[in-house]
Design a protein around this motif. Structure first.
Motif, short mmCIF file in Angstrom:
data_model
loop_
_atom_site.label_atom_id
_atom_site.label_comp_id
_atom_site.label_asym_id
_atom_site.label_seq_id
_atom_site.Cartn_x
_atom_site.Cartn_y
_atom_site.Cartn_z
N HIS A 1 54.92 42.44 76.71
CA HIS A 1 55.49 43.78 76.60
C HIS A 1 56.71 43.99 77.49
O HIS A 1 57.72 44.53 77.05
CB HIS A 1 54.41 44.83 76.93
N SER A 2 56.65 43.54 78.73
CA SER A 2 57.74 43.82 79.67
C SER A 2 59.05 43.14 79.27
O SER A 2 60.12 43.59 79.65
CB SER A 2 57.34 43.40 81.09
N GLY A 3 58.99 42.08 78.49
CA GLY A 3 60.20 41.40 78.05
C GLY A 3 60.69 41.83 76.69
O GLY A 3 61.68 41.30 76.18
N MET A 4 60.05 42.83 76.09
CA MET A 4 60.40 43.26 74.75
C MET A 4 61.48 44.34 74.82
O MET A 4 61.20 45.51 75.03
CB MET A 4 59.17 43.79 74.03
N GLU B 1 69.58 50.51 76.66
CA GLU B 1 68.44 49.60 76.58
C GLU B 1 67.36 50.21 75.68
O GLU B 1 66.96 51.36 75.86
CB GLU B 1 67.87 49.37 77.98
N MET B 2 66.91 49.44 74.70
CA MET B 2 65.80 49.83 73.85
C MET B 2 64.59 48.99 74.26
O MET B 2 64.69 47.77 74.35
CB MET B 2 66.12 49.58 72.37
N THR B 3 63.49 49.64 74.53
CA THR B 3 62.28 48.94 74.94
C THR B 3 61.14 49.30 74.00
O THR B 3 61.22 50.25 73.24
CB THR B 3 61.87 49.31 76.38
N CYS B 4 60.07 48.52 74.10
CA CYS B 4 58.86 48.82 73.34
C CYS B 4 58.19 50.03 73.96
O CYS B 4 58.01 50.09 75.17
CB CYS B 4 57.92 47.61 73.34
N ALA B 5 57.82 51.01 73.14
CA ALA B 5 57.25 52.26 73.62
C ALA B 5 55.72 52.22 73.75
O ALA B 5 55.13 53.16 74.23
CB ALA B 5 57.64 53.39 72.67
N ILE B 6 55.11 51.13 73.32
CA ILE B 6 53.64 51.03 73.35
C ILE B 6 53.25 49.75 74.07
O ILE B 6 53.74 48.67 73.75
CB ILE B 6 53.07 51.01 71.91
N MET B 7 52.37 49.86 75.04
CA MET B 7 51.89 48.68 75.75
C MET B 7 51.24 47.74 74.73
O MET B 7 50.25 48.08 74.10
CB MET B 7 50.88 49.08 76.83
N CYS B 8 51.87 46.56 74.56
CA CYS B 8 51.46 45.69 73.46
C CYS B 8 50.91 44.34 73.91
O CYS B 8 50.66 43.49 73.06
CB CYS B 8 52.65 45.49 72.52
N GLY C 1 56.42 50.15 69.32
CA GLY C 1 57.25 51.32 69.10
C GLY C 1 58.60 51.06 69.71
O GLY C 1 58.83 50.01 70.31
N ILE C 2 59.52 52.01 69.57
CA ILE C 2 60.82 51.87 70.23
C ILE C 2 61.11 53.11 71.05
O ILE C 2 60.72 54.23 70.68
CB ILE C 2 61.96 51.60 69.23
N LEU C 3 61.82 52.89 72.16
CA LEU C 3 62.18 53.98 73.06
C LEU C 3 63.59 53.75 73.58
O LEU C 3 63.88 52.69 74.14
CB LEU C 3 61.19 54.04 74.23
N VAL C 4 64.47 54.74 73.35
CA VAL C 4 65.82 54.76 73.91
C VAL C 4 66.02 56.18 74.44
O VAL C 4 66.45 57.08 73.72
CB VAL C 4 66.91 54.42 72.86
#
Length: 130
Positions: A120-123, A109-116, A81-84
């Motif tokens: 994940h931490s570098g996405m 910063e846009m990060t991944c919204a779902i633990m993948c 997902g995306i989160l901003v």
């Protein structure tokens, strides 16, 4: 004793997940912090963001300040997902598009919204509002 501890740990984990689950009413319709949905604003532009395992398709995405944009999220592989937060933007497989009107210039910063998984931490990527 171990069984009770495991049960307590499981319940605590579920409560934490429930608390982090969302920010309220996000139905995937046009929406922004200034009420784009209520004002009936339509997008002048469209931005497609694709995600694969542990990366987005671009390192930077550019938006124009004050210009309504329909952001469409495509999940190419994995579960992402995306989160901003600064743009009031959260998209995933369920809510995959949203019209926003960026009101502040800056780099967000846009990060991944779902633990993948392990990457994940570098996405992440940058959303630049000009």
């Amino acid at each position: 004793m171990i069984r009770r501890f495991a049960m307590l740990l499981s319940i605590s984990f579920l409560l934490i997940l429930a608390a982090c689950g969302g920010t309220g009413n996000n139905t995937g319709t046009a929406n922004s912090k200034d009420g784009a949905a209520e004002a009936g604003i339509t997008a002048d532009e469209e931005l497609i963001i694709s995600a694969t395992n542990y990366s987005f398709d671009q390192n930077e995405y550019h938006l124009k300040k004050g210009v309504p944009v329909n952001i469409v999220f495509k999940n190419e592989s994995g579960n992402h997902g995306i989160l901003v937060p600064e743009l009031n933007l959260r998209l995933d497989g369920k809510d995959s598009s949203k019209v926003i009107v960026p009101e502040e210039a800056g780099t967000f910063e846009m990060t991944c919204a779902i633990m993948c998984g392990s990457g994940h931490s570098g996405m992440s990527a940058k959303v630049i509002v000009e």
